[in-house]
Design a protein around this motif. Structure first.
Motif, short mmCIF file in Angstrom:
data_model
loop_
_atom_site.label_atom_id
_atom_site.label_comp_id
_atom_site.label_asym_id
_atom_site.label_seq_id
_atom_site.Cartn_x
_atom_site.Cartn_y
_atom_site.Cartn_z
N GLN A 9 0.86 -1.17 0.00
CA GLN A 9 0.00 0.00 0.00
C GLN A 9 0.90 1.23 0.00
O GLN A 9 2.09 1.14 0.30
N GLY A 10 0.33 2.37 -0.38
CA GLY A 10 1.15 3.57 -0.53
C GLY A 10 2.03 3.86 0.68
O GLY A 10 3.23 4.12 0.55
N TRP A 11 1.46 3.78 1.87
CA TRP A 11 2.19 4.13 3.08
C TRP A 11 3.26 3.09 3.41
O TRP A 11 4.17 3.36 4.20
N GLN A 12 3.15 1.91 2.83
CA GLN A 12 4.14 0.87 3.12
C GLN A 12 5.40 1.04 2.29
O GLN A 12 6.46 0.58 2.69
N VAL A 13 5.27 1.73 1.14
CA VAL A 13 6.46 1.85 0.27
C VAL A 13 7.60 2.59 0.97
O VAL A 13 8.72 2.06 1.01
N PRO A 14 7.46 3.75 1.64
CA PRO A 14 6.31 4.64 1.57
C PRO A 14 6.43 5.61 0.40
O PRO A 14 7.49 6.19 0.17
N LEU A 15 5.32 5.79 -0.31
CA LEU A 15 5.27 6.77 -1.39
C LEU A 15 4.91 8.10 -0.75
O LEU A 15 3.77 8.33 -0.38
N ARG A 16 5.93 8.93 -0.58
CA ARG A 16 5.72 10.20 0.14
C ARG A 16 5.18 11.27 -0.80
O ARG A 16 5.66 11.42 -1.92
N ARG B 71 0.88 15.65 -4.62
CA ARG B 71 1.94 15.40 -5.60
C ARG B 71 3.00 14.51 -4.96
O ARG B 71 3.28 14.62 -3.77
N ILE B 72 3.58 13.66 -5.78
CA ILE B 72 4.57 12.73 -5.26
C ILE B 72 5.86 13.48 -4.95
O ILE B 72 6.34 14.27 -5.75
N VAL B 73 6.41 13.24 -3.77
CA VAL B 73 7.65 13.88 -3.36
C VAL B 73 8.82 12.91 -3.49
O VAL B 73 9.88 13.26 -3.99
N GLU B 74 8.60 11.67 -3.07
CA GLU B 74 9.72 10.73 -3.04
C GLU B 74 9.21 9.29 -3.02
O GLU B 74 8.19 8.99 -2.38
N GLN C 283 -2.37 6.45 -4.44
CA GLN C 283 -2.33 6.82 -3.03
C GLN C 283 -0.91 6.99 -2.52
O GLN C 283 0.04 6.43 -3.06
N GLY C 284 -0.77 7.75 -1.45
CA GLY C 284 0.52 7.93 -0.82
C GLY C 284 0.32 8.33 0.63
O GLY C 284 -0.77 8.14 1.18
N ILE C 285 1.40 8.86 1.22
CA ILE C 285 1.31 9.25 2.62
C ILE C 285 1.87 10.65 2.79
O ILE C 285 2.93 10.98 2.23
N ALA C 286 1.15 11.49 3.52
CA ALA C 286 1.55 12.88 3.75
C ALA C 286 2.60 12.94 4.86
O ALA C 286 2.81 11.96 5.58
#
Lengths: 412, 412
Positions: free
Chosen positions: B96-103, B112-115, B138-141
């Motif tokens: 899931q996004g937060w597991q990557v984490p897709l920041r 917007r994707i940061v990292e 999805q991502g994580i703030a």
């Protein structure tokens, strides 16, 4: 401010209208001055749908992926509940298991709660949040993957939060208005109990009265969390439902508190097992490794170094049990003539803390069943319950007869 | 091992059978030796359902809760895809996004994707995992709450992963078999392009050809990610679909690559605006603050210190634009006689990198429209496109005529 935990099951959040009704109940408690932690299940039917997809995709599924999929239903209701409360001007936000973080073991699909840190949520309450809406049934394993707590796990989530936050009470809103002496669908003489002791509820829960998940009751007992079961479809009041509490709080005291049953049982018998020390350990550790939840166990008298071993397990685990036993036989760890499965059985039990100090309950139970011509296949007992395995076709008759015999329709 | 990113849209994972078909395609690439990152959307219809619930619950919703709710659909398909691959004996797991984490940024609902840190996933590939299935969109703030990237955000997720992992290619599986010279529903002469330059795709994407999300193309161009659009319902091959790539890779080279259109446009004219320095800034910053996406802008010649200002915006933002202009007028920041909205317009554009070196495209376009008796209301141009606003009733006719005139039905 004092903390109250309120848990809403699937039927109580089945659609947006029901979520609004549940939110109104939360609003009433907030107005009383409570900081409220709301635990939500998925909308009714959603988890079954997700489980169905997983099982169709992969019959022997990877439990980690199962958890990732089936936990999603609770995330939806948590967000919707928070939004509904915000619309009512109640400051609320949602928390998913990993955000709390509700830490669990890595036993995916049936994880146990290890820790619920309270700092973050307490800080948010301090900043003005009045309701924390938590997605039930889910947590995070040490490796950061999502876990679920097993079916009904939202009850356990609720009790664990109540324990962690020292909540005044944990209210479990469901579609029944309390705990009954037996299932009202089986006999209309069933009577709602105002109070029930943790120990009794525990036996009733594990025996198939599906009101509360067993583990939630265990946890409530261990941490002395006052647990109330009540309907989200009835008038709100402070005395509604059934309070599950310590024995000492209960004034009324009957020997038998209730009659429980479970339809989904199977009786398995290993015929002519070579009887040697350690054989039971071999059998039941093999079943345990295969994920079979063995309930009753009976070993017959050994003759000429061979014995019959009987156990019961949930009916949907019969194939798994058979596989495990065949596997042990092939590996040479076990020797038996045949494995006979009887899928037409049911379990009926009488439960009551009064049995600790009263004798004759077992004798009376067996006499009642005998009078009805019902044959008992297996018996097990604990300090406060007696269970029997009988032919499933007699199950309703047995429950009715026992309910009458122990006069459960009358208050103490 | 080389990395390939494969993204499957909602219709490609609409049910378990389609997920299996998609997984088979992934299996083919794994067999070729790729480590594959699969990005999945929610089953088609699911995200709309979730958005509907949020909007019904709370019209002016808290975007953080919106994100928590609507991101759940992708979690389901990610888990099911991982399970399906495992059933095919392909080592896979879901993220899931937060597991990557897709920041991401904290701009909830349109983050917007940061990292995208690559260490964890790269390590898993090193340990034998062959497919990482990532929940798209999805991502994580920074504060640990879930974000979503806006509609179509899974394309952006896919391109961002391809860039982060230096993927050989990013294949976007959808329900169309590639990028066409124009919408085949408008003219059956529309021809599928084998290749198209990033810049051209960008213009087409933002002009209403709904094959790819604009931001995903921008990102692909910036990081030079070779992007392929293809159908998950057609035979798998290395040359299927349309490759979106750098200009240099394209041998065939026509002046005009395609004709795009957009139906959902409105033309707004502020009549008799007091013309003073900074007036355009006042108008368009006010519109921007109100969330109006202004597209074309035309200012007429000023007469006696007053001018007319025309702009176009999506038709569903007209009310918002009117509100913003009235608000500015009342605040005394702006002075105009009237705001006229024309909702019966459409935008038609010709796009092609060849326009950089060829003159006469605009003249030819205007002549073609004139021959058909179509009046042009607004014109804008960029280096590689010319757009005109015309009456909506002529839109199809204009597209067909331009497609014929620039001979787009013939390969270069």
């Amino acid at each position: 401010m004092p903390v109250l935990v309120m848990k809403f099951g699937g039927t109580s959040v089945a659609n947006l209208d029901r979520i609004r009704r549940a939110a109104k109940r939360v609003g009433v408690e907030v107005a009383k001055g409570y900081d409220v932690i709301v635990i939500v299940s998925a909308m009714s039917g959603k988890t079954n749908e997700l489980v169905g997809w997983v099982e169709e995709t992969s019959p022997l599924f990877d439990a980690r992926e199962y958890d990732a999929v089936v936990s999603s239903g609770e995330n939806v209701t948590a967000g919707l509940m928070a939004l509904t409360l915000q619309e009512m001007d109640v400051p609320a936000r949602s928390w998913q298991g990993w955000q709390v973080p509700l830490r669990t073991t890595d036993a995916h699909a049936s994880a146990r709660i290890v820790e619920i840190p309270t700092e973050n949520m307490t800080a948010k309450f301090g900043e003005g949040m009045r309701v924390a809406v938590v997605a039930g049934f889910q947590g995070i394993a040490p490796d950061g993957r999502i876990t679920t707590l097993g079916r009904g796990g939202s009850d356990t989530t609720a009790v664990a939060f109540a324990a962690a936050f020292g909540a005044e009470r944990c209210d479990i809103y469901t579609d029944v208005d309390g705990v009954y002496t037996t299932d009202p669908r089986i006999t209309d003489k069933a009577r709602k109990l105002d109070k029930i002791a943790f120990e009794e509820m525990l036996e009733l829960a594990s025996l198939g009265a599906k009101v509360l998940q067993t583990r939630s009751v265990e946890l409530a007992m261990r941490y002395n969390v006052r647990l109330r079961v009540l309907s989200s479809f009835e008038e709100q009041s402070d005395t509604a439902g059934t309070l599950v509490c310590e024995e000492e709080e209960i004034m009324e005291s009957k020997v038998v508190a209730g009659v429980a049953y479970s339809r989904d049982e199977a009786k398995m018998t290993l015929l002519s097992v070579a009887d040697r020390p350690g054989i039971a350990a071999t059998i039941f550790s093999s079943l345990s490794e295969a994920g079979v939840n063995v309930d009753m166990i009976v070993q017959n008298i050994s003759e000429e170094g061979r014995t019959d071993m009987t156990f019961s397990c949930p009916i949907n685990q019969v194939a798994r049990a058979e596989q495990a036993m065949e596997h042990s036989r092939k590996a040479g760890a076990l020797n038996f003539a045949e494995l006979v499965a009887d899928k037409d059985v049911a379990k009926v039990s009488v439960v009551g803390i009064g049995m600790r100090s009263h004798t004759g309950v077992a004798a009376k139970m067996f006499q009642v069943l005998s009078n009805e011509g019902i044959n008992i296949k297996v018996i097990t007992t604990s300090e406060i319950k007696i269970s029997v395995l009988i032919d499933r076709k007699y199950m309703e008759l047995a429950v009715q007869a026992l309910h009458d015999a122990f006069e459960l329709d009358k208050a103490a």
